[in-house]
Every structure is written in structure tokens, then in C-alpha cells.
Design a protein around this motif. Sequence first.
Motif, short mmCIF file in Angstrom:
data_model
loop_
_atom_site.label_atom_id
_atom_site.label_comp_id
_atom_site.label_asym_id
_atom_site.label_seq_id
_atom_site.Cartn_x
_atom_site.Cartn_y
_atom_site.Cartn_z
N UNK A 3 0.84 -1.18 0.00
CA UNK A 3 0.00 0.00 0.00
C UNK A 3 0.87 1.23 0.00
N UNK A 4 0.39 2.24 -0.71
CA UNK A 4 1.20 3.46 -0.78
C UNK A 4 0.92 4.39 0.39
N UNK A 5 -0.08 4.03 1.22
CA UNK A 5 -0.41 4.90 2.35
C UNK A 5 0.55 4.63 3.50
N UNK A 6 1.23 5.68 3.99
CA UNK A 6 2.14 5.47 5.11
C UNK A 6 1.36 5.17 6.38
N UNK A 7 2.08 4.64 7.39
CA UNK A 7 1.43 4.19 8.61
C UNK A 7 0.71 5.33 9.32
N UNK A 8 1.15 6.56 9.10
CA UNK A 8 0.53 7.67 9.82
C UNK A 8 -0.70 8.21 9.09
N UNK A 9 -1.10 7.51 8.04
CA UNK A 9 -2.18 8.03 7.19
C UNK A 9 -3.47 8.40 7.93
N UNK A 10 -3.95 7.59 8.88
CA UNK A 10 -5.26 7.92 9.45
C UNK A 10 -5.29 9.31 10.08
N UNK A 11 -4.25 9.66 10.80
CA UNK A 11 -4.22 10.96 11.45
C UNK A 11 -4.27 12.07 10.40
N UNK A 12 -3.45 11.93 9.36
CA UNK A 12 -3.45 12.92 8.29
C UNK A 12 -4.82 13.01 7.63
N UNK A 13 -5.35 11.80 7.33
CA UNK A 13 -6.61 11.76 6.60
C UNK A 13 -7.71 12.44 7.38
N UNK A 14 -7.69 12.27 8.70
CA UNK A 14 -8.72 12.88 9.52
C UNK A 14 -8.66 14.40 9.45
N UNK A 15 -7.44 14.91 9.24
CA UNK A 15 -7.29 16.36 9.24
C UNK A 15 -7.80 16.97 7.93
N UNK A 16 -7.87 16.16 6.87
CA UNK A 16 -8.31 16.69 5.59
C UNK A 16 -9.82 16.90 5.58
N UNK A 17 -10.28 17.86 4.77
CA UNK A 17 -11.73 17.98 4.58
C UNK A 17 -12.26 16.71 3.93
N UNK A 18 -13.54 16.40 4.19
CA UNK A 18 -14.10 15.12 3.78
C UNK A 18 -13.98 14.90 2.28
N UNK A 19 -14.30 15.93 1.47
CA UNK A 19 -14.30 15.69 0.03
C UNK A 19 -12.90 15.49 -0.52
N UNK A 20 -11.91 16.12 0.10
CA UNK A 20 -10.54 15.93 -0.34
C UNK A 20 -10.12 14.48 -0.11
N UNK A 21 -10.51 13.94 1.06
CA UNK A 21 -10.20 12.56 1.34
C UNK A 21 -10.86 11.64 0.32
N UNK A 22 -12.13 11.92 0.06
CA UNK A 22 -12.87 11.07 -0.86
C UNK A 22 -12.24 11.09 -2.24
N UNK A 23 -11.84 12.28 -2.71
CA UNK A 23 -11.32 12.34 -4.07
C UNK A 23 -9.96 11.67 -4.15
N UNK A 24 -9.20 11.73 -3.03
CA UNK A 24 -7.92 11.03 -3.06
C UNK A 24 -8.15 9.53 -3.18
N UNK A 25 -9.12 9.02 -2.41
CA UNK A 25 -9.46 7.61 -2.49
C UNK A 25 -9.92 7.24 -3.88
N UNK A 26 -10.76 8.10 -4.45
CA UNK A 26 -11.32 7.81 -5.78
C UNK A 26 -10.22 7.80 -6.83
N UNK A 27 -9.28 8.76 -6.70
CA UNK A 27 -8.18 8.80 -7.67
C UNK A 27 -7.37 7.51 -7.61
N UNK A 28 -7.14 7.04 -6.38
CA UNK A 28 -6.35 5.83 -6.20
C UNK A 28 -7.10 4.64 -6.79
N UNK A 29 -8.41 4.57 -6.49
CA UNK A 29 -9.20 3.46 -7.04
C UNK A 29 -9.18 3.47 -8.55
#
Lengths: 302, 308
Positions: A3-29
Motif C-alpha cells: 500500500x502506498x499509504x504510510x502508517x501515519x495516514x489515518x491521522x493525516x486523513x482525519x485532518x483533511x476535509x471530507x471531500x478531499x479525502x474522498x477524491x484522493x481515495x477515488x483517484x487511487x481506485x
Amino acid sequence: MASSIPASAPAEALALPVDARASRGARRTRALALSGAAFVLLLVLVAIAAPWLSPQDPIRQSLRGRLAGPTLEGADGRAHPLGTDHLGRDVLSRVLYGSRVSLVVGFAAVVVGGLVGATLGLVAGFRGGMTDAAIMTVADAQLAFPFILLAIGIIAVLGPSFPTLVLVIGLSGWVSYARILRAQVLALRSREFIDAIRGLGGSVLRIVLRHVLPNVLSSLVVVATLELGRAIVLEATLSFLGLGIQPPTPSWGGMIQEGREYLDSAWWISTFPGLVLMATSLVVSRTGDWLRDLLDPTLRGE
Amino acid sequence: MRGLLPFLGHRVFRALIALWLVSTVVFVVMRLSGDPVPLLLPPDAPRSEIFRVRAELGLDRPLPVQYAVFLGNALRGDFGRSIHFRQPAARVVVEYLPATLELGLAAFALALVVAVPIGMLSAVRRNSLLDHASMGLALVGQSAPTFFLGILFILVVSLQLGLLPTSGRDGWRNLILPALTLGAFAMASIARLTRSAMLEVLRADYIRTARAKGLSEALVVAKHTLKNAAVPIVTITGLQFGSLLGGAVVTETVFSWPGIGRLAIQSIYNRDYPVVQCTVFLSAVLFIAINFAIDLLYGVLDPRVRAG
């Protein structure tokens, strides 16, 4: 899975606005789904180009070069990067040619299953009543039974041939298509505009082509991809049991079967086709998952 | 909300229909496959002898009659005499059944014992190395063809490392590799599902409340989370147990395990119809009974499903 997500990803991801997180996930998918599709395309190209890619004739036997391990200069003076089998045939060439059987049977089975399933699903949806109940009962019954047992019985009886194989593998997967189309027809039937079209003399075919199919196209693509993976594995399993493609035509399942007796002396005969089969199955089924996440998240959890 | 009884009635009805359809397909397929009598007799047997054997097996009667007789006998557990073993087919199959049950139960137990803790740990330690590694392995396990997994185990564990035997059935050492092969798919599915069910529950409000009350994390996971995650786990587990029967055919063939899966394949090659019919029928009964039991358990565990 890497996986390209580093171990600290959840903390970072929580800090992002919801739609930014979603679009990052969508781009990866999307990237993953595309790479999966690229893999399938590559496999198709390999299958087509097998005669040019293969270093040797896949069914040419050589008694002098039997059971040679992976080598660049065999006893017969030829390179066998993946070794030779018990008849001295080049394993690499056979693996390359074997992709033809897997893909042709796989795609043909998907087409057969899709056509039968789609037709039955449409009939069940439009006719309703007893017809619907009968079709769905058969679907339930088929799912309620380990199909491979029946498949083995049917092929053993009818004899292993290409049409039998495609028919049996195809028919083993019709249920998913039927369910999708039936559900879509049922959902549309309650809508007034369908009544209006029929009232104006529009044919059922027109309704199917203009209103049903476009709505389920993405679901069908997802199911067809997952079915392709299943069909390839089922073909290999049947060939392994001696009920699939018959020798000397190279197929991955058949090669694994032929190498079984030589596992302790010539491991490469079974191992290489097996690894390619495993990789194909993994990537194709993952591609189905990624496509589902991308195109049709509602299918999740089925 | 519907009661438990109508729910059960509906399920029994569906199970019976499934059983009837399966047995009908079995009958049709077996009758398509040609005449078994020449296989039973020497090639120079007189015609009178051929007719006598055909009459003895009931093959001279019209197909609908044969079908009715087949269904009636099947209900009483009578599938005729095995052509190969020269004794009642049901007795032959019952003789081979314990080996399959032993293998199935071992595979299932192994899958559960490994998968549930791994799924739980992966959920609790989400995005840890353990989570990524075990879920990656689970994806491979879910898509790997059963027969090749068996071959790989034989190649690496038996032949290269010399740890376990390659085939046969005479002790627990023979059981490990077949059980692992047969259970791999179930193990992978159960681990993935346990993880996602746990994650689902861990997000719930009452878990936050439990934590806020100051309960230890271990207690939260053990008492509150697992109990609520149990319903989907039980369901998938049941479905997996049923599908193990299908995998048994391949696994038993790879490891020469003397169960009904291998018996079915051999009987097909021997054209031993009665045994094939009996095996398929008995597997169907087993499979449907297991699914039925799971439905029942599910209906008791979670009253909401009775409505659906």
C-alpha cells in the motif's frame, strides 16, 4: 498487499476535509482499476501474439531435452528459461500459448452466462408472476449447491469439448446477471413513463435498449469482470481434473496436472503455469473489486 | 414482524425445491451418458444376458417410470447397487463419508481459529503492518485456485522441507495440508469479513460510550464489539462451510484423500451411476441442511432477518 499509504495516514486523513479525502481515495481506485484493466489487455495481447513471443513450438517434443530445469542452454542446444516438461516441451512457450485457452474459454463463458442471465432476468422482470417465481427458484437452487460437482458430472457425461466447457462454465454464472436486470426492470416498471412508452406503442426491445441497459451497464461490467476471473479458474480446475481442454493443446490447468507426477524432480512444470494462473486470478478479481468501487459502490457487500 | 415459524416454513420449502431440482438434473445427466451394461459384462456376453442385466437395473423401462422410481428410492436412501463395488451405493458412499467430514471439519476449524483472531487484530490495529500483511494474504487466499494451492503446499512443505506427508490418510499429520488447502478460501473470507464487521461496530456510538465510561480497550473489544460483530461472521461462516463441500472434490483428488469427493470423480470415470447419483444427492442434502441450520441460527440471533 503493498500500500502506498504510510502508517501515519489515518491521522493525516482525519485532518483533511471530507471531500478531499474522498477524491484522493477515488483517484487511487481509478488508477488501480486502470492498471488492472491494462493487465487484462496485456494478457489478451500475449495470447494473440503467442506464436511470435514463444521461443519454440509448444507441442514439439524432444526426448533428449526432457525434464530440463530452467536453463539458457539446454541439452538440445536451445534456451528454456522456464525449463522443459516430461516430453521435452518448452514450458515458457506452453505457458504463453496456455493463455489462449484461458482467455478464449473465459471470455466465451462470460458471454454465454451474460446472454442467458440477461435474457432470463429480463423475462422474469417483465413477465412477473409464475415465470418470475420459477426462474428465481431455479437461481436459488443453483446457488444452493456446489456447482463444480454438477459441472464435473455433466462434462464427464457429455465428454470434454470446447463447446461443452464454455456452456457449463457460462451457465454456472448466469444468476448474477439475471438478478441485476430483473431488479432494474422491476424498478422501472413502477415508473409512469414506461407505461407511457408502452401506451404509445413502444416495443419492449426499445424499453430494454433505451432504459434498462444504460442503467445497469456499469453493474454488468463489474459482474462480467468478476465472472471472467471465476471462469478462468474453473476452466483451469476442470482441465486439471482431466475434464477440460485435452492434450496436447497447452492449458494452464492441464500443465499443472501433467507436472504433478514430477513435483519432486521437476518442480517447474507445475509451478510456472500455476503462478501465472494465480496472478491472473488475483488481478482480474481485484480489478472487478476496483471497478465496483469506482462505478457502482452500491454493489458493495454482495 | 414475522414469527420464526413462517420463516422456517419458507426456508424448508426452498430447501426441498433445491433438492428436487438437483436430483432431477443428476438423473437427466446420468441417463444422457449412455448404457452402463456393456461395462458390466464381458464383451462376448450373449444378448439374452445383456437384456437380463438391463431389466435387473430397470433400464428397460420408460424414462418417466425410471425417473419416478429414482425419486421414490432416493427419498428412502436407496440408490441401487454400485456397479464397481458390487454392494449398495448408499453403503459405499456412507463408508467414504467420514473422511470427507473429518477433512471438512478440520478445514473449517482451522479457518475459524486462524481467521477470527487475525480479523479482530487487523481491525483493532488498523493500518498496521499486521493488518496490511494479513489482508494482502487474504486477498491472495481468496483468489488462489484451490488445486494449485494444494500443489504448492505439497511442493514446499512436503517435498522441499520434508515436514508433512504428501497424501493418504493415516494420522493427524496427513490431515494438516489438505485441511489448510480446503480451508484457505474460507479462512481468507472469514478474516476479511471479521475485520470489516469489527470496524463497523468499533465506529458505533455505544462503543464510544463504553470507552468514555473508562472501560479498558480489551473489555470494549471482547464484550461489546465482538458480540455485535458476531451476526455477519456467523452468516459468512455458514456459507463458507457449505462451499467447502465443492472444494473437497479438488482437494481430495490432489491429496488422494479417500473421501466422497474423490469417490465421485473415480465413479464418473468408472461410469458407476448409482454411486455418482448418491454422492451428489448426499452432498446436496448436507449442503442444504447446513445452510438451513445457519439460516435458523441467524434467525434466532437477529430477529430482523425474519422480516426480510
